[in-house]
Write a protein that holds these residues in place. Structure first.
Motif, PDB file in Angstrom:
ATOM      1  N   THR A 105      34.391  30.998  60.954  1.00 26.63           N
ATOM      2  CA  THR A 105      35.379  31.567  60.049  1.00 26.63           C
ATOM      3  C   THR A 105      35.691  32.996  60.465  1.00 26.63           C
ATOM      4  O   THR A 105      34.774  33.775  60.775  1.00 26.63           O
ATOM      5  N   THR A 152      42.784  36.928  53.437  1.00 26.78           N
ATOM      6  CA  THR A 152      42.564  35.504  53.709  1.00 26.78           C
ATOM      7  C   THR A 152      41.491  35.329  54.771  1.00 26.78           C
ATOM      8  O   THR A 152      41.111  36.290  55.463  1.00 26.78           O
ATOM      9  N   ALA A 153      41.022  34.104  54.904  1.00 29.94           N
ATOM     10  CA  ALA A 153      40.039  33.753  55.930  1.00 29.94           C
ATOM     11  C   ALA A 153      40.490  32.483  56.633  1.00 29.94           C
ATOM     12  O   ALA A 153      41.018  31.562  55.996  1.00 29.94           O
ATOM     13  N   ASP A 203      37.264  36.200  58.888  1.00 27.10           N
ATOM     14  CA  ASP A 203      37.675  36.697  57.580  1.00 27.10           C
ATOM     15  C   ASP A 203      38.413  38.025  57.700  1.00 27.10           C
ATOM     16  O   ASP A 203      38.675  38.513  58.798  1.00 27.10           O
ATOM     17  N   LYS A 204      38.782  38.567  56.536  1.00 26.67           N
ATOM     18  CA  LYS A 204      39.545  39.816  56.431  1.00 26.67           C
ATOM     19  C   LYS A 204      40.852  39.723  57.209  1.00 26.67           C
ATOM     20  O   LYS A 204      41.236  40.636  57.947  1.00 26.67           O
ATOM     21  N   SER A 261      39.329  29.274  58.838  1.00 26.31           N
ATOM     22  CA  SER A 261      38.136  28.483  59.151  1.00 26.31           C
ATOM     23  C   SER A 261      38.500  27.306  60.041  1.00 26.31           C
ATOM     24  O   SER A 261      39.542  26.673  59.867  1.00 26.31           O
TER      25      SER A 261
END
Length: 742
Positions: free
Chosen positions: A516, A493-494, A518-519, A496
């Motif tokens: 954002t 998922t990320a 991420d990972k 933001s």
């Protein structure tokens, strides 16, 4: 009571001609049984009028009576007795078309004003018969017994704590306890009771009551010692919810109510119902309903029933509690006015294909609108050639404020901002081939003229979670890619962050992407109730249990790329709590707890207490841990100007708080010393008592006092010491010289 015509046997009447038609006589003279009287009501409190004024009063009364039902034969079904003097008696008998309408009349018209001088009293005719039977009412008046006044505990006493501590409730095993939060120290118990609840506990929205749920119903507790305040009997209740201002309570059971007449506040009106809305102050039911979603539906094979999905909350409240609404999926929204619980305008809002709706969480004032209104938002899917729609509707006028057409919609979710400044519609759209999904955000700016809509369509993946900042205009969302077919591994998922651009003057700028991360494996967003700080966590996932603590107003250097945005984002700390299932902020936003409930799994159950920036304060493994709930606080009584002054001088207050923390630590050491001193005092007190008892025993036996003998020996030794020769050596400096040798 005389038997009805159908109850007469053949020998009760003999007729020589079998073909005689008695239907006209039967219709004219057949006696109504008692069960036929349930369509009649008695209306008291009417003005005294003469024969000439009587028709006008009946017409005026008929308008009022028809607001809750339909009178059977119009004016002819209103019987108003007249006295010998040609004056009315102040009451009338009225017949409705159905018993349900008669019940509605007693509930909705009883106690209402007919005019400035007259208040209606509406009762069912069968009730008068039931309660007026011989033996039910004493012939002689007996004054009611007035109980002596007893002081009651203040329901908001916890707010008077000198240290401004917060309370929390904890459910573990069969015990429910309420505790003071003491930061790093062990929680201070206030009350801890076994079998206090059977299912779960819940605080009311303002923290006034603690609710416990039992097989017999719901109980509310409060005050400094948590005494029982109210009981709401609802057999086999399994769900409950408070209204926003704590005036009303909704209870739900999957089993229909079976009423025992004369026992408790439930009446025959609640028979067979699943949902009851209660008045908390009086403890009485306002109205009961059958649950739409408990009807069994047949499965695809035509035999096995599909287990119905429970619609909860079954009723949703407007911000000021003046309206409460429920929906019938795919058909309509029914809006009721409190406290009478009458259907607004006597009709539901018909909406084909209705999927979901949400009330605005605050009473807002739209630009150019000066009248009172409560806003409600709902959405409908695509049907045939008609697009999906999001609609804003104002109540009580039922005026459509704004609509928005949407295409290629798979699903949508409605997210109101806490001050009702915005509503974000999270729209999941499919591609033309319907093989892939993407999300865009439709943000309605409620307070701006015409309610413009801003679209955020820069998201490439599906949004799985979205949350507005409380009392703010920033939001966080979590996106996830598509899962690999046949794989048990969840996609990464990320996280933001979005914030508005800075603009001159009042208003809110366009929403822009801040950053954002991420990972990630995150799936939950938990804002501080005061805004600014947010915890993004991975909950109820066996493989991961991450906790990320963010600050959106970091006071350090701000990147140039974010200079035009109303945010300065910083990841303050990353931690881990294995098996975490729940995250709860305290009402001040200073502390946050993470917990692992036995309701989800049985590994390392318990809770941990953290600061808002992610420092672990305490770890509390607890066997059979189930629930942890911070006690909410009511809104502050300080004005906005006073709150701004406190923020400006917060550093000065911080110094005082630091000193208080040191005093508390020193106070803990002082408490240990005081305990030791108390033990010493108890010891010396016991020694004195024993010595006094021994002295009395010696006097009775004529024995000498050993202390007196010891004093005599000391005196003799002092006399011997006085005869000794004492030599004393004295040193005296005659001269002192100092010489410097080069």
């Amino acid at each position: 009571m005389a038997p009805g015509f159908d109850q007469l046997s053949d020998h009760d009447y003999q007729d020589e001609e079998d073909n005689i038609d008695f239907s006209d006589l039967k219709e004219r003279y057949d006696v109504r049984m008692e069960e036929g009287l349930d369509t009649f009501v008695v209306i008291d409190g009417l003005p005294i009028v003469n024969e000439d004024q009587k028709p006008r009063l009946i017409k005026f009364l008929l308008k009022r009576l028809n607001t809750v039902g339909r009178i059977k034969d119009g004016e002819e079904s209103i019987f108003m007795p007249m006295s010998d003097a040609g004056q009315s008696e102040g009451f009338a008998f009225v017949e409705y078309q159905t018993p349900e309408q008669a019940v509605a009349a007693t509930k909705q018209l009883h106690g209402t004003a007919l005019d400035k001088k007259h208040t209606l009293a509406v009762n069912k005719l069968t009730d008068i018969e039931k309660y007026g039977r011989e033996g039910r009412i004493d012939e002689q008046y007996a004054a009611p017994v007035i109980e002596p006044f007893a002081d009651k505990e203040h329901l908001r006493s916890w707010l008077f704590d000198p240290s401004a501590r917060d309370q929390f409730a904890m459910f573990r095993g069969d015990n429910v306890g309420v505790f003071w939060n003491n930061k790093r120290d062990n929680p201070e118990p206030i009350v801890d009771r076994k079998h206090w609840t059977q299912l779960f506990v819940a605080w009311s929205p303002l923290g006034t009551y603690l609710a416990s749920v039992h097989q017999q119903g719901v109980q509310l507790w409060g005050g400094a010692s948590f005494k029982r305040i109210k009981q709401f009997p609802h057999p086999f209740v399994s769900l409950m919810e408070f209204s926003p201002g704590e005036k009303y309570l909704t209870t739900w059971s999957n089993q229909p109510i079976v009423v025992e007449e004369g026992k408790g506040p439930l009446t025959i009106d609640e028979e067979g119902k699943h949902i009851v809305i209660w008045d908390i102050e009086t403890g009485k039911p306002l109205r009961s309903f059958v649950a739409h979603d408990l009807a069994q539906t047949v499965g695809p094979d035509g035999v096995a029933p599909i287990k119905p999905k429970v619609q909860w909350p079954a009723f949703k409240w407007s911000a000021d509690e003046k309206f409460v609404a429920r929906m019938k999926p795919g058909e309509s929204i029914s809006v009721y006015e409190t406290p009478r619980m009458n259907l607004l305008d006597k009709t539901s809002v018909k909406i084909d294909g209705l999927v979901d709706f949400e009330w605005a969480p605050a009473t807002t004032q739209r630009e150019g609108v000066k009248t009172y209104e409560q806003l409600l938002c709902f959405w409908t899917p695509e049907m045939g050639s008609n697009p999906a729609k999001v609609t804003l509707m104002a109540f009580p006028t039922k005026e459509i404020v704004r609509t928005r057409n949407l295409f290629n919609v798979t699903d949508a979710k409605l997210h109101w901002q806490s001050d009702a400044k915005f509503i974000c519609v999270k729209v999941d759209r499919h591609s033309k081939s319907k093989k892939s999904l993407a999300t865009n955000l439709e943000i309605f700016r409620i307070k701006e003229k015409g309610v413009p809509v801003e679209v955020v369509d820069s998201l490439k993946d599906t949004v799985i979670n979205f949350a507005w900042e409380p009392k703010g205009d920033r939001f966080v969302l979590i996106t996830a890619g598509e899962a690999v077919a046949g794989s048990n591994v969840l996609p990464k998922t990320a996280v933001s962050f979005f914030a508005p651009e800075k603009i001159k003057g009042a208003g809110t700028g366009a929403f822009k992407h801040v950053r954002t991360f991420d990972k990630k494996n995150s799936n939950g967003i938990y804002w501080s109730p005061r805004g600014r700080f947010v915890v993004v966590a991975t909950v109820s996932v066996q493989q991961h249990s991450d906790l990320d603590f963010y600050d959106l107003d970091y006071e350090g250097d701000k990147p140039e790329s974010d200079a035009a945005l109303a945010a300065n984002l910083m990841l303050m700390n990353t931690e881990d709590h294995y098996g975490v299932t729940d995250v709860e902020w305290d009402p001040t936003g200073r502390y946050v707890t993470t917990s692992a409930s036995v309701w989800t799994h049985q590994m390392e159950n318990g809770f941990r207490l953290w600061t808002f920036y992610g420092q672990l304060l305490s770890e509390n493994p607890t066997e059979k841990f189930k629930q942890f709930l911070w006690r909410p606080r009511p809104p502050t009584l300080l004005s906005k100007e006073e709150q701004r002054n406190i923020r400006r001088t917060l550093r000065e207050y911080s110094k005082e708080f630091d000193e208080l923390d040191k005093e508390m630590e020193e106070g803990a050491n002082a408490a240990v010393i005081e305990a030791r001193r108390r033990l010493y005092q108890e010891w010396y007190s016991w020694v004195r008592e024993e010595k006094e008892r021994l002295r009395e025993d010696r006097e009775e036996l004529g024995l000498p006092d050993p202390e007196e003998e010891l004093k005599l020996q000391r005196t003799r030794s002092a006399d011997v010491d006085s005869e000794k020769v004492v030599e004393e050596v004295v040193e005296e400096v005659i001269e002192e010289t100092e010489e410097i040798i080069s």
